[in-house]
Design an enzyme around this catalytic site. Structure first.
Site, PDB file in Angstrom:
ATOM      1  N   ARG A 158      13.448  23.954  80.863  1.00 52.75           N
ATOM      2  CA  ARG A 158      13.430  22.831  79.923  1.00 52.75           C
ATOM      3  C   ARG A 158      14.079  21.617  80.596  1.00 52.75           C
ATOM      4  NH1 ARG A 158      15.295  27.378  76.897  1.00 52.75           N
ATOM      5  NH2 ARG A 158      13.900  27.956  75.167  1.00 52.75           N
ATOM      6  N   LYS A 182      19.019  27.383  75.512  1.00 55.52           N
ATOM      7  CA  LYS A 182      19.385  27.107  74.125  1.00 55.52           C
ATOM      8  C   LYS A 182      20.388  28.144  73.629  1.00 55.52           C
ATOM      9  CE  LYS A 182      15.295  24.618  72.497  1.00 55.52           C
ATOM     10  NZ  LYS A 182      14.205  24.600  71.509  1.00 55.52           N
ATOM     11  N   HIS A 253       7.992  18.959  79.070  1.00 50.83           N
ATOM     12  CA  HIS A 253       7.443  20.095  78.324  1.00 50.83           C
ATOM     13  C   HIS A 253       6.079  20.493  78.858  1.00 50.83           C
ATOM     14  CE1 HIS A 253      10.400  20.935  75.281  1.00 50.83           C
ATOM     15  NE2 HIS A 253      10.469  19.676  74.920  1.00 50.83           N
ATOM     16  N   ARG A 256       6.505  22.911  81.628  1.00 49.86           N
ATOM     17  CA  ARG A 256       6.921  24.228  81.114  1.00 49.86           C
ATOM     18  C   ARG A 256       5.736  24.952  80.475  1.00 49.86           C
ATOM     19  NH1 ARG A 256      11.369  27.277  79.178  1.00 49.86           N
ATOM     20  NH2 ARG A 256      11.282  27.828  76.972  1.00 49.86           N
ATOM     21  N   HIS A 279      12.718  32.795  75.696  1.00 49.87           N
ATOM     22  CA  HIS A 279      12.481  32.864  74.258  1.00 49.87           C
ATOM     23  C   HIS A 279      13.171  34.097  73.685  1.00 49.87           C
ATOM     24  CE1 HIS A 279       8.511  30.347  74.469  1.00 49.87           C
ATOM     25  NE2 HIS A 279       9.591  29.600  74.447  1.00 49.87           N
ATOM     26  N   TYR A 288       1.090  30.855  73.527  1.00 56.43           N
ATOM     27  CA  TYR A 288       0.449  30.638  74.821  1.00 56.43           C
ATOM     28  C   TYR A 288      -0.776  31.518  75.014  1.00 56.43           C
ATOM     29  CZ  TYR A 288       4.536  27.916  75.979  1.00 56.43           C
ATOM     30  OH  TYR A 288       5.519  26.951  75.973  1.00 56.43           O
TER      31      TYR A 288
END
Length: 310
Positions: A158, A182, A253, A256, A279, A288
């Site tokens: 990211r 994150k 983004h 990514r 994730h 995806y």
């Protein structure tokens, strides 16, 4: 109707909100930006409750949430913004239920409008190649920009993860970067041979500025030696996409998304891509698969002799 936040909100609800934000900070370590957004959105709802004569959390009803949604809709807010505000308020009242202040959630039974699914915009492999080659290596920032782009596509990082990378977290001998994602969760991200070469070239570049105080550990620096910001990174990617002659605007983004899509296109399994992206939920990664299936369908229809539409 318009929500007023100028009127002092009811003290009991504000105290509840401060407890919620304190618990949120201790448990999930959200960013300052996230905390400000949660506080602002919740105070906005509390302001509306005040205009409706509601002073305490146990007086809030589903009708108040519906009233707020109507107000947000009348103000012309985007659906994504409305969903964010509603989710923040829901989380606040869920906290009050969990701690025992409320017996039931006041939004129980309230139906949320489904947000339209937006598929990630991935570049083709040729477009990615053009983008990565776009930086002008004769410029003082050329080696840095090439290394940035190569790393993001190689590791799927990211924007914040990329500019936040420290030298000690980069092991180019083994081709690994330790990334802080994150929720302050760490993961190991692979760094491919092209990215390793670009990073070595940048780190050994005589034009790389001396780090400014406080930025000694940063990998990516601006011309003044300070750590690069996400805003600057977005500008670099945008400029590279213009130099590459891409027909669509690229963002961090985009790199990514392209990283994940190309992995799936070449046979990577979904669980592995989930780990590589960092994730926590496989459902987040599954979007995806739709992108890759659409691509496969396009290739099939262009290539198979009996795939033409009637």
């Amino acid at each position: 109707m318009s929500t007023t936040t100028e009127i002092d909100p009811p003290a009991p609800l504000v105290r509840d909100l401060e407890r919620y934000l304190t618990q949120l900070t201790a448990g999930r370590s959200p960013s300052e930006h996230t905390l400000r957004a949660y506080r602002k959105d919740s105070l906005e709802f509390i302001g509306l409750l005040h205009t409706e004569g509601v002073q305490r959390a146990d007086d809030v009803r589903p009708a108040h949430f519906k009233l707020w949604l109507m107000d947000l809709d009348e103000r012309g807010l985007a659906r994504s913004s409305i969903q964010r505000k509603l989710s923040g308020a829901r989380s606040f009242f869920k906290f009050l239920v969990d701690e025992g202040t409320l017996e039931t959630h006041p939004a129980t039974g309230l139906r949320q409008r489904r947000q339209a699914r937006r598929l990630p915009g991935a570049l083709s492999e040729q477009e990615i190649s053009d983008l990565l080659e776009a930086p002008d290596l004769t410029r003082p920032t050329g080696a840095r920009d090439r290394a940035l782009l190569e790393l993001m596509y190689s590791a799927g990082t990211r924007a914040a993860e990329t500019v936040g990378l420290d030298l000690e977290e980069l092991d180019l001998a083994r081709g690994i970067a330790r990334v802080l994602g994150k929720g302050r969760k760490q993961r190991l991200a692979p760094v491919g041979s092209h990215a390793i070469r670009a990073l070595n070239t940048y780190l050994e570049d005589p034009h790389r500025p001396a780090p400014a105080p406080g930025s000694e550990t940063a990998v990516f620096l601006n011309l003044k030696g300070a750590r690069l910001t996400t805003r600057s990174l977005q500008r670099i990617v945008n400029q590279a996409s213009l130099r590459a002659g891409l027909k669509r605007r690229a963002t961090p983004h985009t790199l990514r998304h392209s990283f994940a899509t190309h992995l799936l296109d070449h046979g990577a399994d979904l669980r592995s891509v989930q780990e590589l992206l960092g994730h926590s939920n496989l459902v987040t990664t599954q979007i995806y698969t739709h992108v890759s299936l659409e691509r496969l369908r396009e290739v099939y229809e262009k290539s198979h002799p009996r795939a033409e539409k009637p």
